[in-house]
Scaffold this motif. Structure first.
Motif, PDB file in Angstrom:
ATOM      1  N   ALA A   1       0.822  -1.217   0.000  1.00 32.30           N
ATOM      2  CA  ALA A   1       0.000   0.000   0.000  1.00 32.30           C
ATOM      3  C   ALA A   1       0.854   1.264   0.000  1.00 32.30           C
ATOM      4  CB  ALA A   1      -0.931   0.011   1.210  1.00 32.30           C
ATOM      5  N   ILE A   2       2.063   1.208   0.574  1.00 26.84           N
ATOM      6  CA  ILE A   2       2.899   2.407   0.602  1.00 26.84           C
ATOM      7  C   ILE A   2       3.870   2.464  -0.574  1.00 26.84           C
ATOM      8  CG2 ILE A   2       2.739   2.504   3.118  1.00 26.84           C
ATOM      9  CD1 ILE A   2       5.563   1.408   3.273  1.00 26.84           C
ATOM     10  N   VAL A   3       4.028   1.384  -1.304  1.00 23.05           N
ATOM     11  CA  VAL A   3       4.935   1.359  -2.449  1.00 23.05           C
ATOM     12  C   VAL A   3       4.206   1.698  -3.747  1.00 23.05           C
ATOM     13  CG1 VAL A   3       6.391  -0.144  -3.863  1.00 23.05           C
ATOM     14  CG2 VAL A   3       6.570  -0.236  -1.374  1.00 23.05           C
ATOM     15  N   LEU A   4       2.976   1.212  -3.901  1.00 25.86           N
ATOM     16  CA  LEU A   4       2.242   1.392  -5.162  1.00 25.86           C
ATOM     17  C   LEU A   4       2.012   2.858  -5.554  1.00 25.86           C
ATOM     18  CD1 LEU A   4      -0.384  -1.502  -4.902  1.00 25.86           C
ATOM     19  CD2 LEU A   4       1.654  -1.386  -6.356  1.00 25.86           C
ATOM     20  N   PRO A   5       1.848   3.823  -4.618  1.00 24.79           N
ATOM     21  CA  PRO A   5       1.649   5.212  -5.050  1.00 24.79           C
ATOM     22  C   PRO A   5       2.821   5.787  -5.846  1.00 24.79           C
ATOM     23  CG  PRO A   5       0.878   4.962  -2.799  1.00 24.79           C
ATOM     24  CD  PRO A   5       1.574   3.685  -3.164  1.00 24.79           C
TER      25      PRO A   5
ATOM     26  N   ILE B   1      -9.067   7.909  -0.933  1.00 23.68           N
ATOM     27  CA  ILE B   1     -10.521   7.831  -0.807  1.00 23.68           C
ATOM     28  C   ILE B   1     -10.957   6.667   0.068  1.00 23.68           C
ATOM     29  CG2 ILE B   1     -12.662   7.457  -2.117  1.00 23.68           C
ATOM     30  CD1 ILE B   1     -11.395   8.934  -4.438  1.00 23.68           C
ATOM     31  N   VAL B   2     -10.239   5.554   0.011  1.00 29.42           N
ATOM     32  CA  VAL B   2     -10.668   4.334   0.706  1.00 29.42           C
ATOM     33  C   VAL B   2     -10.046   4.202   2.093  1.00 29.42           C
ATOM     34  CG1 VAL B   2     -10.673   1.815   0.579  1.00 29.42           C
ATOM     35  CG2 VAL B   2     -11.070   3.168  -1.497  1.00 29.42           C
ATOM     36  N   ALA B   3      -8.762   4.483   2.234  1.00 30.44           N
ATOM     37  CA  ALA B   3      -8.061   4.256   3.503  1.00 30.44           C
ATOM     38  C   ALA B   3      -8.555   5.236   4.565  1.00 30.44           C
ATOM     39  CB  ALA B   3      -6.555   4.407   3.306  1.00 30.44           C
ATOM     40  N   PRO B   4      -8.876   4.772   5.772  1.00 35.39           N
ATOM     41  CA  PRO B   4      -9.306   5.684   6.842  1.00 35.39           C
ATOM     42  C   PRO B   4      -8.141   6.553   7.311  1.00 35.39           C
ATOM     43  CG  PRO B   4      -9.056   3.454   7.684  1.00 35.39           C
ATOM     44  CD  PRO B   4      -8.882   3.354   6.193  1.00 35.39           C
ATOM     45  N   ARG B   5      -8.463   7.629   7.995  1.00 35.32           N
ATOM     46  CA  ARG B   5      -7.443   8.577   8.433  1.00 35.32           C
ATOM     47  C   ARG B   5      -6.518   8.008   9.506  1.00 35.32           C
ATOM     48  NH1 ARG B   5      -7.757  13.320   6.112  1.00 35.32           N
ATOM     49  NH2 ARG B   5      -9.738  14.050   5.214  1.00 35.32           N
ATOM     50  N   LYS B   6      -6.932   6.972  10.199  1.00 36.05           N
ATOM     51  CA  LYS B   6      -6.050   6.382  11.196  1.00 36.05           C
ATOM     52  C   LYS B   6      -4.891   5.623  10.551  1.00 36.05           C
ATOM     53  CE  LYS B   6      -9.062   2.338  11.750  1.00 36.05           C
ATOM     54  NZ  LYS B   6      -9.859   1.547  12.722  1.00 36.05           N
ATOM     55  N   GLU B   7      -4.994   5.342   9.247  1.00 36.63           N
ATOM     56  CA  GLU B   7      -3.877   4.738   8.514  1.00 36.63           C
ATOM     57  C   GLU B   7      -2.932   5.867   8.078  1.00 36.63           C
ATOM     58  OE1 GLU B   7      -3.201   1.690   8.189  1.00 36.63           O
ATOM     59  OE2 GLU B   7      -5.044   0.585   8.602  1.00 36.63           O
ATOM     60  N   ILE B   8      -2.229   6.429   9.041  1.00 36.36           N
ATOM     61  CA  ILE B   8      -1.438   7.635   8.802  1.00 36.36           C
ATOM     62  C   ILE B   8      -0.317   7.370   7.809  1.00 36.36           C
ATOM     63  CG2 ILE B   8       0.052   9.346   9.900  1.00 36.36           C
ATOM     64  CD1 ILE B   8      -1.567   9.051  12.411  1.00 36.36           C
ATOM     65  N   ARG B   9       0.377   6.270   7.967  1.00 36.41           N
ATOM     66  CA  ARG B   9       1.528   5.980   7.103  1.00 36.41           C
ATOM     67  C   ARG B   9       1.101   5.780   5.656  1.00 36.41           C
ATOM     68  NH1 ARG B   9       6.124   1.464   8.617  1.00 36.41           N
ATOM     69  NH2 ARG B   9       7.764   2.249   7.226  1.00 36.41           N
ATOM     70  N   VAL B  10       0.027   5.036   5.444  1.00 35.29           N
ATOM     71  CA  VAL B  10      -0.445   4.760   4.089  1.00 35.29           C
ATOM     72  C   VAL B  10      -0.927   6.041   3.425  1.00 35.29           C
ATOM     73  CG1 VAL B  10      -2.160   3.497   2.743  1.00 35.29           C
ATOM     74  CG2 VAL B  10      -1.003   2.379   4.661  1.00 35.29           C
ATOM     75  N   ARG B  11      -1.697   6.837   4.141  1.00 29.17           N
ATOM     76  CA  ARG B  11      -2.231   8.070   3.564  1.00 29.17           C
ATOM     77  C   ARG B  11      -1.118   9.087   3.302  1.00 29.17           C
ATOM     78  NH1 ARG B  11      -7.524   9.018   3.402  1.00 29.17           N
ATOM     79  NH2 ARG B  11      -7.079  11.256   3.394  1.00 29.17           N
ATOM     80  N   ALA B  12      -0.086   9.113   4.140  1.00 30.91           N
ATOM     81  CA  ALA B  12       1.007  10.058   3.923  1.00 30.91           C
ATOM     82  C   ALA B  12       1.739   9.753   2.623  1.00 30.91           C
ATOM     83  CB  ALA B  12       1.975  10.017   5.108  1.00 30.91           C
ATOM     84  N   HIS B  13       2.032   8.478   2.362  1.00 35.70           N
ATOM     85  CA  HIS B  13       2.714   8.118   1.119  1.00 35.70           C
ATOM     86  C   HIS B  13       1.801   8.258  -0.092  1.00 35.70           C
ATOM     87  CE1 HIS B  13       6.588   6.812   2.648  1.00 35.70           C
ATOM     88  NE2 HIS B  13       5.973   6.166   3.646  1.00 35.70           N
ATOM     89  N   ALA B  14       0.512   8.010   0.109  1.00 39.17           N
ATOM     90  CA  ALA B  14      -0.417   8.183  -1.001  1.00 39.17           C
ATOM     91  C   ALA B  14      -0.516   9.655  -1.404  1.00 39.17           C
ATOM     92  CB  ALA B  14      -1.790   7.633  -0.625  1.00 39.17           C
TER      93      ALA B  14
END
Length: 226
Positions: free
Chosen positions: A120-124, A139-152
């Motif tokens: 999830a953090i590599v594909l962006p 759009i899909v990942a909740p805000r508590k997924e801070i690491r994933v959303r930051a890289h996205a």
């Protein structure tokens, strides 16, 4: 007959004021006069008067029980007062799946995406398809997924910047008739995206300073669906 006064006689009192006063108060008619008191004066209820003075703290204002004693010396103005340390600010518990610096991604399944965190953090940062992947994750990942959303968010900002610069080089190639600059930039952007994927996959810190504010704006304005 009124006595003749000289210019040096400055006494403003009427010489008959005493006689007229006695006539008014009836002193000449044998009325009783005020009794004159003689002898030394004495105190009345001396014990009651002196009792508060014997204890200087009897009329003192209410004091805190933890305050300094009244018998203690007055503190010096040159000695700073001591204060109790302020309470520590409240810090909510941080879930284990939130962003941690310099740690490799785990195989934990990201909530909402259904894919492992390491993907999830590599594909962006994937060339050509990273833009779509970044939008889907935001759009899909909740805000508590801070690491994933930051890289996205950072991957989306990076792809937008690459597309804008490619369009600029495209306009210059139409004017100059040479597309060498655009070709070199495409190759450099492709290599940078591959390096970004490798760094993020290893858990290294990968922060693109010029894109920090745009990435933060994208992360804040593209929220998860309800």
């Amino acid at each position: 007959m009124q006595a003749k006064r000289s210019k040096y006689d400055t006494n403003p009192l009427d010489p008959d004021v005493v006689r007229r006063t006695e006539e008014v108060w009836g002193q000449e008619d044998g009325a009783p006069r005020t009794e004159e008191l003689q002898g030394a004066t004495r105190r009345v209820n001396q014990n009651n008067v002196e009792s508060p003075r014997s204890n200087i703290y009897s009329e003192a204002p209410t004091r805190r029980y933890d305050a300094a004693s009244l018998d203690s010396s007055y503190p010096s103005v040159f000695v700073p007062p001591t204060y109790s340390p302020p309470p520590a600010p409240y810090q909510p518990p941080v879930p284990q799946y939130q962003y941690q610096v310099n740690q490799p991604p785990t195989s934990r399944t990201v909530e909402g995406l259904g894919v492992p965190e390491k993907w999830a953090i590599v594909l962006p940062y994937t060339p050509y398809v990273g833009t779509v992947v970044s939008i889907i994750e935001l759009i899909v990942a909740p805000r508590k997924e801070i690491r994933v959303r930051a890289h996205a968010a950072q991957g989306l900002a990076l792809h937008i910047a690459i597309i804008a610069i490619q369009m600029l080089f495209g306009g210059l190639s139409l004017v100059t008739g040479s597309s060498a600059g655009g070709t070199i930039f495409k190759l450099a952007a492709f290599i940078f995206l591959i390096i970004s994927m490798i760094r993020v996959g290893k858990g290294e810190t990968h922060r693109i300073a010029p894109l920090a504010e745009p990435a933060q704006w994208l992360n804040a304005h593209i929220g998860p669906r309800k």
